[in-house]
Write a protein that holds these residues in place. Sequence first.
Motif, PDB file in Angstrom:
ATOM      1  N   GLU A 169      74.582  54.169  30.879  1.00 12.17           N
ATOM      2  CA  GLU A 169      75.491  54.887  31.780  1.00 12.17           C
ATOM      3  C   GLU A 169      74.748  55.907  32.636  1.00 12.17           C
ATOM      4  O   GLU A 169      75.208  56.280  33.721  1.00 12.17           O
ATOM      5  N   SER A 170      73.604  56.356  32.162  1.00 13.63           N
ATOM      6  CA  SER A 170      72.841  57.367  32.909  1.00 13.63           C
ATOM      7  C   SER A 170      72.072  56.786  34.079  1.00 13.63           C
ATOM      8  O   SER A 170      71.566  57.528  34.925  1.00 13.63           O
ATOM      9  N   LEU A 171      71.979  55.467  34.145  1.00 13.84           N
ATOM     10  CA  LEU A 171      71.205  54.842  35.223  1.00 13.84           C
ATOM     11  C   LEU A 171      71.876  55.094  36.565  1.00 13.84           C
ATOM     12  O   LEU A 171      73.085  54.930  36.705  1.00 13.84           O
ATOM     13  N   VAL A 212      63.081  59.009  37.262  1.00 19.25           N
ATOM     14  CA  VAL A 212      63.086  57.555  37.109  1.00 19.25           C
ATOM     15  C   VAL A 212      64.483  56.968  37.303  1.00 19.25           C
ATOM     16  O   VAL A 212      64.805  55.905  36.777  1.00 19.25           O
ATOM     17  N   GLY A 213      65.311  57.681  38.042  1.00 18.36           N
ATOM     18  CA  GLY A 213      66.634  57.141  38.363  1.00 18.36           C
ATOM     19  C   GLY A 213      67.637  57.220  37.245  1.00 18.36           C
ATOM     20  O   GLY A 213      68.489  56.337  37.112  1.00 18.36           O
ATOM     21  N   MET A 214      67.573  58.310  36.456  1.00 18.04           N
ATOM     22  CA  MET A 214      68.549  58.499  35.389  1.00 18.04           C
ATOM     23  C   MET A 214      69.181  59.877  35.538  1.00 18.04           C
ATOM     24  O   MET A 214      68.664  60.745  36.245  1.00 18.04           O
ATOM     25  N   THR A 227      67.355  52.989  11.593  1.00 18.62           N
ATOM     26  CA  THR A 227      66.397  53.037  12.696  1.00 18.62           C
ATOM     27  C   THR A 227      66.714  51.950  13.724  1.00 18.62           C
ATOM     28  O   THR A 227      67.380  50.974  13.418  1.00 18.62           O
ATOM     29  N   MET A 228      66.188  52.154  14.916  1.00 15.99           N
ATOM     30  CA  MET A 228      66.362  51.164  15.975  1.00 15.99           C
ATOM     31  C   MET A 228      65.268  51.360  17.021  1.00 15.99           C
ATOM     32  O   MET A 228      64.958  52.481  17.411  1.00 15.99           O
ATOM     33  N   ALA A 229      64.679  50.265  17.478  1.00 17.65           N
ATOM     34  CA  ALA A 229      63.742  50.280  18.593  1.00 17.65           C
ATOM     35  C   ALA A 229      64.116  49.128  19.507  1.00 17.65           C
ATOM     36  O   ALA A 229      64.211  47.979  19.052  1.00 17.65           O
ATOM     37  N   TRP A 230      64.314  49.457  20.786  1.00 17.58           N
ATOM     38  CA  TRP A 230      64.790  48.420  21.713  1.00 17.58           C
ATOM     39  C   TRP A 230      64.142  48.614  23.078  1.00 17.58           C
ATOM     40  O   TRP A 230      63.947  49.738  23.530  1.00 17.58           O
ATOM     41  N   ALA A 231      63.803  47.501  23.721  1.00 15.20           N
ATOM     42  CA  ALA A 231      63.200  47.542  25.055  1.00 15.20           C
ATOM     43  C   ALA A 231      63.901  46.552  25.958  1.00 15.20           C
ATOM     44  O   ALA A 231      64.263  45.455  25.528  1.00 15.20           O
ATOM     45  N   ASP A 232      64.078  46.958  27.223  1.00 18.69           N
ATOM     46  CA  ASP A 232      64.755  46.108  28.201  1.00 18.69           C
ATOM     47  C   ASP A 232      63.845  45.941  29.415  1.00 18.69           C
ATOM     48  O   ASP A 232      63.687  46.868  30.217  1.00 18.69           O
ATOM     49  N   PRO A 233      63.238  44.768  29.580  1.00 20.13           N
ATOM     50  CA  PRO A 233      62.337  44.561  30.725  1.00 20.13           C
ATOM     51  C   PRO A 233      63.022  44.696  32.080  1.00 20.13           C
ATOM     52  O   PRO A 233      62.412  45.141  33.041  1.00 20.13           O
ATOM     53  N   GLU A 234      64.292  44.298  32.152  1.00 13.46           N
ATOM     54  CA  GLU A 234      64.972  44.329  33.452  1.00 13.46           C
ATOM     55  C   GLU A 234      65.209  45.745  33.946  1.00 13.46           C
ATOM     56  O   GLU A 234      65.117  46.024  35.139  1.00 13.46           O
ATOM     57  N   LYS A 235      65.503  46.656  33.022  1.00 14.91           N
ATOM     58  CA  LYS A 235      65.732  48.048  33.395  1.00 14.91           C
ATOM     59  C   LYS A 235      64.534  48.935  33.063  1.00 14.91           C
ATOM     60  O   LYS A 235      64.567  50.136  33.313  1.00 14.91           O
ATOM     61  N   GLU A 236      63.495  48.341  32.496  1.00 16.87           N
ATOM     62  CA  GLU A 236      62.263  49.058  32.125  1.00 16.87           C
ATOM     63  C   GLU A 236      62.550  50.222  31.176  1.00 16.87           C
ATOM     64  O   GLU A 236      61.984  51.310  31.304  1.00 16.87           O
ATOM     65  N   ILE A 237      63.412  49.970  30.202  1.00 22.65           N
ATOM     66  CA  ILE A 237      63.846  51.007  29.266  1.00 22.65           C
ATOM     67  C   ILE A 237      63.273  50.759  27.885  1.00 22.65           C
ATOM     68  O   ILE A 237      63.248  49.632  27.397  1.00 22.65           O
TER      69      ILE A 237
END
Length: 1003
Positions: free
Chosen positions: A999-1001, A612-614, A956-966
């Motif tokens: 950074e892995s993208l 997936v490009g990482m 804890t943490m939960a995060w989503a990024d629509p632009e990078k689909e992460i």
Amino acid sequence: MKNKGIRISVLYVLFFFIAACALQKDKTVIKSIHKPTRIGAVVDEFDIDNSLDDVRIVEPANVFNQRKIWVDSVYNSMSLDEKLGQLFMVAAYSNKGASHSSAIQNLISNYKIGGLIFFQGGPLRQANLTNSYQASSKIPLFIGNDAEWGLSMRLDSTYTYPWNMTLGAIQDMKLIEKLGNQMGKQSARLGIQFNFGPVVDINTNPNNPIIGFRSFGEDKINVANRAVALMKGFQNQGIYATAKHFPGHGDTETDSHKGLPTVNFSKERLEEVEFYPYREMIKEGLSSVMVAHLNVPSLESRPNYPSSISYEVVTNILKKDLGFKGLIFTDALNMKAASNYKNPGEIDLAAFLAGNDILLFSEDVPLAIALLRNAYNDKVITEKRLAFSVKKILKYKYIAGFSKLKPIDTTNLVQDLNDFQNDALQYELFENALTVLKNKEAILPIKNLESKQIAYVKIGDGNNIDFVKTLKKYADVTVVEEDNLDALQQKLRNFNTVIVGYHKSDAPWKSYNFNNSELAKLDFITRNNNAIVTVFANPYALLAVSDFTAINGLIVSYQNSAIAQKVSAELIFGAIGSKGKLPVTISSEFKTNFGLETEKLDILGFATPESVGMNSAVLGKITDLAQKAISGKMAPGMQVLVARKGKVVYQKSFGNLTYSNSPMVNDTTLYDVASLTKILATLPNAMLQYDRKNIDMTTTLGQMLPIFQDTDKAAIPFKDLLSHYARLKAWIPFYRATISSKGDPLTTYYRTSSQLDFSTKVADNLYLRNDYQDTIMKIIAESKLMPEKKYRYSDFTFIILKNYIEKLTGQSLDVLSDEILFKPLGANHTMYNPLKKFNKNGIAPTEIDTYYRHQLIQGYVHDMGAAMEGGVGGHAGVFSNSMDVAKIMQMYLQKGSYGGHHFFSEKTFDDFNTCYFCMEGNRRGVGFDKPQLGESGPTCGCASMTSFGHTGFTGTMAWADPEKEIVYVFLSNRTYPDSGPNKLSRENIREDIQQLIYESLQD
């Protein structure tokens, strides 16, 4: 003789120098010579009686001239024995020790052999031996390997790709060429010039003991297409492909290593079917062919005469009829099919006279050279015949770059051969190979998880670890073990779906067949249950199944590897759809090229970062941060998950439940997710009511709940409330009013056992009076508003929201969340009050409470206010693991859709993921947290402004990024053993991990 030898050496060096100067003069030409596409583009006219000047390769004229100069100069400098030595490729091993390597050195120094075929050993040992052997050889050696499914066919510490039978199911030829490219790169990295593959035998005999899984299948066109694709991949990387085993080893029942197999087809049939892949590969520039040891009466009139030493087969048919101009290898001459017919040396001579160029795995090189020398001196072998093969060999050595061969660089060799791209490609291959043969009433993929009770039963003696683990990531799957069939059915009676996995060893050559008891078990289960059967073995295993009627879902997974198991579980639940077609016939119903397509659902699947490009290496640094947190006592353990483009690409667990001797954290460990509850349970329920028009952004608190109608909070709009922009206090420690000055629970409020009016359990042996939840709401209603309207995070928001949802629906929040969200998502490890279902040992403790409950808090919610609500708070109370949290975050990323369920509309999601007050300095969305507007905030500062998520007090943490689909999930119990200074936050562990993700993208 001495002076003559000196003169020859001087000439050799001189010609070598001229050729090197010519190459240096035209760097453009050098580049064109070594373009991978030049390999194997052999289109010369071949007739053994023609002049060798007619032998040519498609290449620029000046390169042709340079090659010819080099070949002629080397050939003319060689003695007869040196020329004869070039005909031999000797078996070498890197696991046999000094005596073996000394024997090989002797053959190189004294008999001037032309090449080595390496067998068992290891890559670094082979590389070192290759360098040593090459340094000893006057003319560089050809190095070959049987690497049909990768270097691991012979070498340890190398990668195993799918067998040809698996590739035979794949319909995308570009993907198979991609595999050839990857395998070619690995061969080149190890200093190999020949991969003795692909196998192009058309396996029309299921009982074939030596080809079978090594064949692409039984259809000539399918075999040819895949062979050409794989060949192109090899040769793109400068590796010579070798089609084998000519004239066709597919319809045999004898192992040619042990005896001489017979092929009883007519010549017409062989020309129509078995020769077809060779014709197609020759058209596309095939470099070499290996001739098998077969008895083919229709091609060779002499009885039991091996095809490998037949002039009719090798010269008249392969060279003249098929027009093949490339190198021709014998199969290994030590195989009984050949060695039983003639003695060592004699078999070598016969093979050369038949028209072969290279004699593979000779049993006695000195004797063979002596016999060849005698034949040459006796004019049995002409100079023209010898020169033809030797010059052809030299020509191929030149094309392979032997005029300037460099030693193999062993730095990071094993790491390079096990590149992260390997697994990425492996996932892709199996995703395209899996073949569905039955899908009665669309049992595949499994949908509507809320109504499914799923069991899994294993058949076979292979491992099933990854299959079961992956199944359990999708749904609540119960493993049922029982040999007695009646007792087994008794255990299965409460399940409406049964998954059967037939697991056999993934080691080559081992039996894949059902035994009688396994067949009986399969038949019994499928007749009495709604069953999906997955066969992790050669499709020929299904020949033993006489009746498929009772099987509702049938999947052929071809192999029992870890990735095959994971991908099969993905297919069963719909993360991928099936694309494969059968490469062989297994019944009148399931013939070659049969395969059903199944639906792909919008659920999380599994892949590697590179898919997936990482970058795996960058994500690998997460381990260092996790260990830093654990060693620094910031948290005893944690789970980290990363998904991108709908694929989980990183899921790891670190540490233990506590700092002392305690169970290790694993992927199923449950964590108290604290404030993530807000977006994992309460917010989806609110969004559903918004979708149903029961509330909108202007609905006021007074309209939502009567308790606020006559308060200063009545006019607070829903949008302000959920944006933490309503002037509410951050928090009130409700529990303090219920304990004494010494911290002991007051009897006015608590009992040590459940009683009629005291059944709200807050911890072990501690029950709160049931009406105190009303008191909490009353305290909030009467609390003072903050004097200034500005962003102020408050738990009151979601305590209020929970109360509203429960009153509106008449159901408690835990029941609602389970029914409308957790069960449909297959989030079977997400719930309030997990001790009702799970053992404490699988739940991370949050604190040793010395101020309220006076006990270890494990399986009970850490937040005191949520505990006083019976563990079911709108702001806290949910326990989960990283996989389940990721499912909910992916559902948000897909704007309310997951697994065929539409939980709310896209518009609703967009409305809630909007920052309405950013201009006023408030970063919050409606319920969601958003990236910081200034320097400090919840993220690494690298997430897009459309991203959203939440963090929790327990770490804890939960995060989503629509632009990078992460999707990024971090769970820990940083509050153990006490919730004092938040070192995890202070050290930015969660944020630094998120930084690594970005950074892995690579795209």
